[in-house]
Design a protein around this motif. Sequence first.
Motif, PDB file in Angstrom:
ATOM      1  N   VAL A  74       0.764  -1.068   0.127  1.00 17.99           N
ATOM      2  CA  VAL A  74       0.018   0.053  -0.043  1.00 17.99           C
ATOM      3  C   VAL A  74       0.701   1.106   0.166  1.00 17.99           C
ATOM      4  O   VAL A  74       2.032   1.332   0.626  1.00 17.99           O
ATOM      5  N   ASP A  75       0.396   2.399  -0.493  1.00 18.15           N
ATOM      6  CA  ASP A  75       0.707   3.510  -0.419  1.00 18.15           C
ATOM      7  C   ASP A  75       0.597   4.218   1.155  1.00 18.15           C
ATOM      8  O   ASP A  75      -0.386   3.674   1.710  1.00 18.15           O
ATOM      9  N   GLU A 119      -1.488   7.438  10.824  1.00 15.20           N
ATOM     10  CA  GLU A 119      -2.695   6.640  10.180  1.00 15.20           C
ATOM     11  C   GLU A 119      -1.955   5.485   9.672  1.00 15.20           C
ATOM     12  O   GLU A 119      -2.659   4.193   9.841  1.00 15.20           O
ATOM     13  N   ASP A 120      -0.827   5.353   9.120  1.00 16.94           N
ATOM     14  CA  ASP A 120      -0.406   4.184   8.416  1.00 16.94           C
ATOM     15  C   ASP A 120      -0.077   3.153   9.710  1.00 16.94           C
ATOM     16  O   ASP A 120       0.028   1.947   9.687  1.00 16.94           O
ATOM     17  N   ARG A 156      -2.920   1.430  11.096  1.00 15.52           N
ATOM     18  CA  ARG A 156      -3.384   0.433  10.317  1.00 15.52           C
ATOM     19  C   ARG A 156      -2.442  -0.717  10.420  1.00 15.52           C
ATOM     20  O   ARG A 156      -3.090  -2.056  10.611  1.00 15.52           O
ATOM     21  N   ALA A 175      -1.150   6.723   3.556  1.00 19.72           N
ATOM     22  CA  ALA A 175      -2.260   7.142   3.638  1.00 19.72           C
ATOM     23  C   ALA A 175      -2.261   8.643   3.034  1.00 19.72           C
ATOM     24  O   ALA A 175      -3.428   9.093   2.316  1.00 19.72           O
ATOM     25  N   SER A 176      -1.405   9.345   3.156  1.00 17.73           N
ATOM     26  CA  SER A 176      -1.169  10.841   2.794  1.00 17.73           C
ATOM     27  C   SER A 176      -0.971  10.781   1.317  1.00 17.73           C
ATOM     28  O   SER A 176      -1.047  11.868   0.912  1.00 17.73           O
TER      29      SER A 176
END
Length: 501
Positions: free
Chosen positions: A30-31, A58-59, A62, A33-34
Amino acid sequence: MQAVTESLIAPAVGEFISRRKQMLIDGEWVDAASGETFSTVDPATEESLAEVPAGDAEDVDRAVRAARRAFESGPWPRMTASERGRAIWKLADLIEENLEEFAQLETLDNGKPLTVARAADIPLVVDHFRYYAGWATKVEGETIPVSVPGMFTYTTREPVGVVGQIIPWNFPLLMAAWKLGVALACGNTVVLKPAEQTPLSALRLGELIDAAGFPPGVVNIVTGYGETAGAALTKHPDVDKVAFTGSTEVGKLIMATAADSLKRVSLELGGKSPNIVFADADLDLAAEGAAAAIYFNHGQCCCAGSRLFIEDKVFDKVLPKIVDYSEQIQLGPGLDPETTMGPLVSSEQFERVNGFLDAGKAEGANIATGGGRPDSLTKGYFVAPTVFTGVKPEMKVVREEIFGPVVCAVPFKDPEEVVAAGNDTAYGLAAAVWTKDIQKAHRAARMLKAGTVWINCYNQFDAAAPFGGYKQSGFGREMGKAALELYTQLKTTWVNLGEAG
Ligand code: NAP
Ligand code: MG
């Protein structure tokens, strides 16, 4: 030079570097979040190698949720110890199959000579995972002969839970292996944050973790800055333990932050290790060993032998040998087969080490050799191997960790004096003694306040031998059986057998 070294890059490495970089969270790539990214730089060319995701709170959240799910439910806690061991062994096999690719990635991202990455870093990684694959089936408790009638009492070692692991850039893949091997052998789940300077080998490792058959969420890899991703991992209330290797300054920050949720903490921090050469040593061996002690990995080793004490009777004999070794070192890009020392890892480290060189000169120390980037190299973060003499105990170059190819050579008179001088530091990671006198060697080893003491050798490491610090070099021992303490917690179970009467 550039064209020559570029042609040495294996196609698989070029392909990996040009591929879009994503983070491993819950088994998915995944990238951030930002959507933000940052560059990782080749320190030999000062040019960007690749963009990687700038993971943030945020990452990390997760990743921690994924690690928690993987720890509490799903296939991981149901896997047998033998299955866990086999997955770790498989990972070692896959790394070994891709040894050249990993070695080149380390060289490009970190700057170290390819010959060293090939012969040291990656084989040690493979060996380390194999060593802990074996431990997965040997995490045992005990039965306790309690004196309470009718009771059967036993202990079990259970995993700690979700572990945050923050690693430095000096041995990127090896530091990941030191942290991951034991954590996985003990059944924990992990969120790993590589250093911003060297994220590439950890991301490639993530692909192999997938292939080795670890269930999703068992290992999550979040790239990002220390102040954002690293701090978020340390603060996260659902992380049970933080393991950190890096500077003492950040180690203190981590310990303070972890106090809030009473996380367990293990810290492997800096050093200013004394390396003591007695007059009765094999002086050729000691001089070569002393040069290797400071110059291995360009001095970017937490255990670097950066304070070299030489008995005054032989100071003038040993010093020229060290200067000679220093001057024989071939500085250049790590991919060049002639290179024996590459650039420092980053512009920050280059500035930092040069700042120490300036401070040493300003405080009146003499430079016996080296002293900055040679004129022949106009690009890249190169610093010539440097020997300071005429230093005083209070000088900055003697007291602080430089983390570059810079050694202070100091004469001494007798064993008591040198042990006191060796211990006159806030650090206590490693020390070494060179002498043919077995009693003197062991006496000094006993009195030196350091987690590791080498006698007539330096920089010896083995997956089975514990490593860690005294004093402000941290606490907790990595490697060997000792590391199981860091990644398990003890449960005592009491069983009433109903035989009390
Ligand atoms: P550092 O800041 O201690 O970095 C080590 C790791 O900690 C990196 O992953 C870093 O992330 C992360 N980090 C930084 N600040 C953090 C924070 N507030 N919370 C959580 N994690 C954080 O070391 P450095 O700046 O790279 O190097 C500075 C000096 O540290 C060196 O000159 C050397 O003296 C020492 N050092 C020691 C070791 C060792 O093996 N003991 C290794 C490296 C450096 P980033 O990716 O943002 O940096
Ligand atoms: Mg880099």
